[in-house]
Scaffold this motif. Structure first.
Motif, PDB file in Angstrom:
ATOM      1  N   ALA A  42       0.780  -1.312   0.193  1.00  0.00           N
ATOM      2  CA  ALA A  42       0.019   0.021  -0.044  1.00  0.00           C
ATOM      3  C   ALA A  42       0.804   1.390   0.023  1.00  0.00           C
ATOM      4  CB  ALA A  42      -1.054   0.078   1.267  1.00  0.00           C
ATOM      5  N   VAL A  43       1.731   1.234   0.784  1.00  0.00           N
ATOM      6  CA  VAL A  43       2.830   2.364   0.824  1.00  0.00           C
ATOM      7  C   VAL A  43       3.450   2.603  -0.528  1.00  0.00           C
ATOM      8  CG1 VAL A  43       4.849   3.463   2.125  1.00  0.00           C
ATOM      9  CG2 VAL A  43       3.223   2.300   3.257  1.00  0.00           C
ATOM     10  N   ASP A  44       3.820   1.723  -1.123  1.00  0.00           N
ATOM     11  CA  ASP A  44       4.585   1.615  -2.477  1.00  0.00           C
ATOM     12  C   ASP A  44       3.708   2.437  -3.475  1.00  0.00           C
ATOM     13  OD1 ASP A  44       6.868   0.803  -1.424  1.00  0.00           O
ATOM     14  OD2 ASP A  44       6.694  -1.263  -2.134  1.00  0.00           O
ATOM     15  N   LEU A  46       0.592   4.129  -2.888  1.00  0.00           N
ATOM     16  CA  LEU A  46       0.400   5.526  -2.575  1.00  0.00           C
ATOM     17  C   LEU A  46       1.323   6.594  -2.764  1.00  0.00           C
ATOM     18  CD1 LEU A  46      -1.697   4.644   0.876  1.00  0.00           C
ATOM     19  CD2 LEU A  46      -2.627   5.405  -1.357  1.00  0.00           C
ATOM     20  N   ARG A  47       2.602   6.055  -2.507  1.00  0.00           N
ATOM     21  CA  ARG A  47       3.689   7.250  -2.789  1.00  0.00           C
ATOM     22  C   ARG A  47       3.786   7.584  -4.372  1.00  0.00           C
ATOM     23  NH1 ARG A  47       8.101   4.730   1.372  1.00  0.00           N
ATOM     24  NH2 ARG A  47       7.498   5.657   3.194  1.00  0.00           N
ATOM     25  N   GLY A  48       3.241   6.778  -5.099  1.00  0.00           N
ATOM     26  CA  GLY A  48       3.291   7.110  -6.630  1.00  0.00           C
ATOM     27  C   GLY A  48       1.971   7.287  -7.465  1.00  0.00           C
ATOM     28  N   ASN A  49       0.806   7.179  -6.659  1.00  0.00           N
ATOM     29  CA  ASN A  49      -0.601   7.216  -7.133  1.00  0.00           C
ATOM     30  C   ASN A  49      -1.433   8.165  -6.582  1.00  0.00           C
ATOM     31  OD1 ASN A  49      -0.255   5.268  -9.567  1.00  0.00           O
ATOM     32  ND2 ASN A  49       0.683   4.290  -7.915  1.00  0.00           N
ATOM     33  N   LYS A  50      -2.395   8.885  -7.164  1.00  0.00           N
ATOM     34  CA  LYS A  50      -3.259   9.558  -6.490  1.00  0.00           C
ATOM     35  C   LYS A  50      -4.423   8.645  -6.149  1.00  0.00           C
ATOM     36  CE  LYS A  50      -6.436  13.590  -6.920  1.00  0.00           C
ATOM     37  NZ  LYS A  50      -6.781  14.706  -7.622  1.00  0.00           N
ATOM     38  N   VAL A  51      -5.086   8.630  -5.081  1.00  0.00           N
ATOM     39  CA  VAL A  51      -6.059   7.899  -4.820  1.00  0.00           C
ATOM     40  C   VAL A  51      -7.155   8.785  -3.989  1.00  0.00           C
ATOM     41  CG1 VAL A  51      -6.807   5.934  -3.157  1.00  0.00           C
ATOM     42  CG2 VAL A  51      -4.670   5.908  -4.466  1.00  0.00           C
ATOM     43  N   ASP A  52      -8.465   8.557  -3.989  1.00  0.00           N
ATOM     44  CA  ASP A  52      -9.432   9.203  -3.284  1.00  0.00           C
ATOM     45  C   ASP A  52     -10.144   8.648  -2.110  1.00  0.00           C
ATOM     46  OD1 ASP A  52      -9.711  11.508  -5.626  1.00  0.00           O
ATOM     47  OD2 ASP A  52     -10.623   9.619  -6.775  1.00  0.00           O
ATOM     48  N   LEU A  53      -9.917   7.335  -2.014  1.00  0.00           N
ATOM     49  CA  LEU A  53     -10.707   6.782  -1.051  1.00  0.00           C
ATOM     50  C   LEU A  53      -9.698   5.367  -0.868  1.00  0.00           C
ATOM     51  CD1 LEU A  53     -12.904   6.182   0.928  1.00  0.00           C
ATOM     52  CD2 LEU A  53     -14.113   5.086  -0.811  1.00  0.00           C
ATOM     53  N   ASP A  57      -7.951  -2.122   6.479  1.00  0.00           N
ATOM     54  CA  ASP A  57      -7.836  -2.872   7.652  1.00  0.00           C
ATOM     55  C   ASP A  57      -6.861  -2.594   8.853  1.00  0.00           C
ATOM     56  OD1 ASP A  57      -8.435  -5.049   9.312  1.00  0.00           O
ATOM     57  OD2 ASP A  57      -7.106  -6.505   8.354  1.00  0.00           O
ATOM     58  N   ILE A  58      -7.040  -2.555   9.993  1.00  0.00           N
ATOM     59  CA  ILE A  58      -6.209  -2.225  10.978  1.00  0.00           C
ATOM     60  C   ILE A  58      -5.295  -3.179  11.476  1.00  0.00           C
ATOM     61  CG2 ILE A  58      -5.844  -1.830  13.451  1.00  0.00           C
ATOM     62  CD1 ILE A  58      -8.349   0.026  13.229  1.00  0.00           C
ATOM     63  N   ASN A  59      -5.721  -4.579  11.637  1.00  0.00           N
ATOM     64  CA  ASN A  59      -4.879  -5.758  11.947  1.00  0.00           C
ATOM     65  C   ASN A  59      -4.413  -6.253  10.911  1.00  0.00           C
ATOM     66  OD1 ASN A  59      -5.416  -5.719  15.065  1.00  0.00           O
ATOM     67  ND2 ASN A  59      -7.542  -5.812  14.217  1.00  0.00           N
ATOM     68  N   MET A  60      -3.173  -5.990  10.419  1.00  0.00           N
ATOM     69  CA  MET A  60      -2.307  -6.594   9.465  1.00  0.00           C
ATOM     70  C   MET A  60      -0.928  -6.718  10.057  1.00  0.00           C
ATOM     71  SD  MET A  60      -3.486  -4.512   6.142  1.00  0.00           S
ATOM     72  CE  MET A  60      -2.818  -2.828   6.584  1.00  0.00           C
ATOM     73  N   PRO A  61      -0.314  -7.771   9.566  1.00  0.00           N
ATOM     74  CA  PRO A  61       1.164  -8.300   9.903  1.00  0.00           C
ATOM     75  C   PRO A  61       2.157  -7.003   9.299  1.00  0.00           C
ATOM     76  CG  PRO A  61       0.408  -9.572   8.099  1.00  0.00           C
ATOM     77  CD  PRO A  61      -0.783  -8.984   8.509  1.00  0.00           C
ATOM     78  N   GLU A  62       3.440  -7.070   9.907  1.00  0.00           N
ATOM     79  CA  GLU A  62       4.277  -6.069   9.690  1.00  0.00           C
ATOM     80  C   GLU A  62       4.272  -4.811   9.851  1.00  0.00           C
ATOM     81  OE1 GLU A  62       5.768  -7.152   5.711  1.00  0.00           O
ATOM     82  OE2 GLU A  62       6.384  -9.030   6.207  1.00  0.00           O
ATOM     83  N   ILE A  63       3.139  -4.039   8.965  1.00  0.00           N
ATOM     84  CA  ILE A  63       2.642  -2.695   9.220  1.00  0.00           C
ATOM     85  C   ILE A  63       1.067  -2.699   9.348  1.00  0.00           C
ATOM     86  CG2 ILE A  63       2.641  -0.534   8.212  1.00  0.00           C
ATOM     87  CD1 ILE A  63       4.816  -1.154   6.425  1.00  0.00           C
ATOM     88  N   THR A  64       0.674  -2.472  10.620  1.00  0.00           N
ATOM     89  CA  THR A  64      -0.768  -2.509  10.747  1.00  0.00           C
ATOM     90  C   THR A  64      -1.396  -0.945  10.062  1.00  0.00           C
ATOM     91  OG1 THR A  64      -0.563  -0.829  12.802  1.00  0.00           O
ATOM     92  CG2 THR A  64      -0.179  -3.281  13.057  1.00  0.00           C
ATOM     93  N   LEU A  69      -0.936   4.660   8.256  1.00  0.00           N
ATOM     94  CA  LEU A  69      -1.583   6.131   8.288  1.00  0.00           C
ATOM     95  C   LEU A  69      -0.480   7.094   8.714  1.00  0.00           C
ATOM     96  CD1 LEU A  69      -5.159   5.577   9.586  1.00  0.00           C
ATOM     97  CD2 LEU A  69      -4.436   6.262   7.242  1.00  0.00           C
ATOM     98  N   LYS A  70       0.262   6.583   9.777  1.00  0.00           N
ATOM     99  CA  LYS A  70       1.355   7.516  10.195  1.00  0.00           C
ATOM    100  C   LYS A  70       2.606   7.598   9.251  1.00  0.00           C
ATOM    101  CE  LYS A  70       0.224   6.363  15.103  1.00  0.00           C
ATOM    102  NZ  LYS A  70       0.773   5.776  16.296  1.00  0.00           N
ATOM    103  N   ILE A  71       2.928   6.531   8.665  1.00  0.00           N
ATOM    104  CA  ILE A  71       3.918   6.614   7.442  1.00  0.00           C
ATOM    105  C   ILE A  71       3.859   7.599   6.393  1.00  0.00           C
ATOM    106  CG2 ILE A  71       5.300   5.124   5.975  1.00  0.00           C
ATOM    107  CD1 ILE A  71       4.884   2.657   7.968  1.00  0.00           C
ATOM    108  N   ILE A  72       2.449   7.329   5.689  1.00  0.00           N
ATOM    109  CA  ILE A  72       2.457   7.985   4.565  1.00  0.00           C
ATOM    110  C   ILE A  72       2.203   9.604   4.800  1.00  0.00           C
ATOM    111  CG2 ILE A  72       1.308   6.025   3.240  1.00  0.00           C
ATOM    112  CD1 ILE A  72      -1.305   7.025   3.748  1.00  0.00           C
ATOM    113  N   PRO A  73       2.972  10.276   3.816  1.00  0.00           N
ATOM    114  CA  PRO A  73       2.900  11.706   3.943  1.00  0.00           C
ATOM    115  C   PRO A  73       1.663  12.565   3.720  1.00  0.00           C
ATOM    116  CG  PRO A  73       4.249  11.096   2.161  1.00  0.00           C
ATOM    117  CD  PRO A  73       3.907   9.883   2.744  1.00  0.00           C
ATOM    118  N   THR A  74       0.863  11.832   2.928  1.00  0.00           N
ATOM    119  CA  THR A  74      -0.670  12.649   2.388  1.00  0.00           C
ATOM    120  C   THR A  74      -1.543  11.315   2.666  1.00  0.00           C
ATOM    121  OG1 THR A  74      -0.347  12.304   0.186  1.00  0.00           O
ATOM    122  CG2 THR A  74       0.244  14.428   1.051  1.00  0.00           C
TER     123      THR A  74
END
Length: 232
Positions: A42-44, A46-53, A57-64, A69-74
């Protein structure tokens, strides 16, 4: 008819994808453009593509979901899809407009979508005033306060983050870290160095000096550095 809103699904459960894909297909105002099965994918994207919505999920392995939400700048507008509601209040600081408790029923899905379209800012990605970046250090996520960051230095597949207080070895590439930083405050001066512009103590033809450290200026980055300093 207006262009449909671009949305993505981020969930490690294939059953959840199946349900949401089916629901999204029934709404012509939505276009599913990507499916991620973990936070890294998801991070990869979102950093290169515009998304509206984003359906997240909250409970995921490695990155919840909350860590993502805290990692991505926008942040695109986000609807949480989770079996737990305890993070609901905290999540509203990150562009979350609703949360759907699993199992997700179609009428409740429609209500969340109505809330998304009724929001006055649904045609924009929410711009966040970034004051910290969340990175992985020694297996744990740490918030790096950008006011304290002096410069970042490439170290293989890691980045050394030199702050006023201490140095961190973060599990992230320099290019990935650069995308997390606000352009107005940080600048790459070399393939291996990104600096905090307001932390520059001196500058020579070949080096930027920060806290007595001489950081090399790459030839291809010199012109932008000069232009940025002229405009300060």
């Amino acid at each position: 008819m207006k262009e449909p809103k671009k949305c993505i699904i981020v969930d490690d459960e294939r059953a959840a994808h199946y349900v949401l894909v089916n629901y999204i297909k029934q709404n012509p105002k939505l276009e599913l453009v990507f499916q991620a099965y973990n936070g890294i994918e998801a991070v990869d994207y979102l950093r290169g593509n515009k998304v509206d919505l984003m359906f997240l999920d909250i409970n995921m392995p490695e990155i919840t979901g909350m860590e993502l939400l805290k990692i991505i700048p926008t942040h695109p507008k986000t609807i949480l899809t989770t079996a737990y509601s305890e993070f609901a209040l905290e999540s509203y600081d990150f562009g979350v407009i609703d949360y759907l408790l699993k199992p997700i029923y179609f009428p409740r899905f429609l209500k969340a979508i109505d809330r998304f379209f009724s929001d006055e800012n649904t045609n924009k990605i929410e711009e966040v005033n970034i004051d910290s970046v969340n990175v992985k250090v020694d297996g744990y996520f740490v918030d790096i306060e950008l006011d304290l960051l002096l410069y970042a230095q490439s170290f293989g597949n890691y980045v050394k983050l030199h702050t006023i207080k201490r140095t961190y070895l973060a599990s992230i590439t320099t290019s990935e870290f650069e995308k997390c930083l606000p352009n107005k405050s940080f600048l790459r001066i070399h393939k291996s160095y990104i600096i905090a512009i307001d932390k520059i103590d001196d500058i020579t033809k070949d080096f930027v000096i920060i806290k007595n450290e001489k950081l090399p200026i790459g030839i291809t980055y010199r012109r932008e550095l000069i232009d940025r300093l002229k405009n300060k």
